[in-house]
Design a protein around this motif. Structure first.
Motif, PDB file in Angstrom:
ATOM      1  N   CYS A  80      -6.880   3.847  -0.760  1.00  0.00           N
ATOM      2  CA  CYS A  80      -5.446   3.664  -0.778  1.00  0.00           C
ATOM      3  C   CYS A  80      -4.843   3.924   0.744  1.00  0.00           C
ATOM      4  O   CYS A  80      -4.299   3.212   1.311  1.00  0.00           O
ATOM      5  CB  CYS A  80      -4.635   4.440  -1.827  1.00  0.00           C
ATOM      6  N   PHE A 134       0.840  -1.169   0.064  1.00  0.00           N
ATOM      7  CA  PHE A 134      -0.081   0.001  -0.101  1.00  0.00           C
ATOM      8  C   PHE A 134       0.950   1.200   0.035  1.00  0.00           C
ATOM      9  O   PHE A 134       0.327   2.232  -0.481  1.00  0.00           O
ATOM     10  CB  PHE A 134      -1.002  -0.010   1.175  1.00  0.00           C
ATOM     11  N   LEU A 162      -3.715   1.689   3.633  1.00  0.00           N
ATOM     12  CA  LEU A 162      -2.608   1.427   4.378  1.00  0.00           C
ATOM     13  C   LEU A 162      -2.580   1.930   5.902  1.00  0.00           C
ATOM     14  O   LEU A 162      -1.909   1.237   6.590  1.00  0.00           O
ATOM     15  CB  LEU A 162      -1.837   2.790   3.603  1.00  0.00           C
TER      16      LEU A 162
END
Length: 122
Positions: free
Chosen positions: A106, A85, A110
């Motif tokens: 995203c 990520f 992460l």
């Protein structure tokens, strides 16, 4: 009992939750819906290579689950997912593709993977 190596996760349910999310992501990626296609196209990831992301997510899922029983495997898999990520975030920034998929999907993933890593193995 600790073996001197990084042990199994402190809270296994967090690792299982991450594995379930990654498995779901891999299954969605087999026939990617529009938002996944838009994301991959947005970062200019070649369509001929989309299948590799499915393999990476399935291997990560297997590693996370194996790590419930085998010391060190889960932390390695979890660290690999964090790296995945981070690379995705870098791809978004380099491509200038900084819409909601970057911030929600995203960076959200992460953040989730980092939290699981810290809470499970710190």
């Amino acid at each position: 009992m600790t073996t001197g190596f990084i042990d199994t996760p402190h809270w296994p349910w967090l690792t299982v939750a991450l594995a379930v999310v990654l498995l779901g992501d891999a299954l969605l990626s087999v026939r990617p819906p529009g938002f996944i296609q838009d994301c991959l196209d947005g970062v200019r990831f070649p369509r001929d290579w989309w299948w590799t992301l499915i393999v990476i997510k399935l291997v990560a899922t297997a590693g996370l689950l194996a790590g419930l029983w085998y010391p060190g495997v889960g932390v390695a898999a979890n660290a690999g997912v964090v790296a995945y990520f981070v690379c995705a975030a870098v791809a978004h920034v380099k491509a200038g593709f900084l819409g909601s998929t970057f911030w929600v999907n995203c960076l959200g993933m992460l953040g989730f993977t980092v939290v699981v890593l810290i809470l499970s193995y710190a």
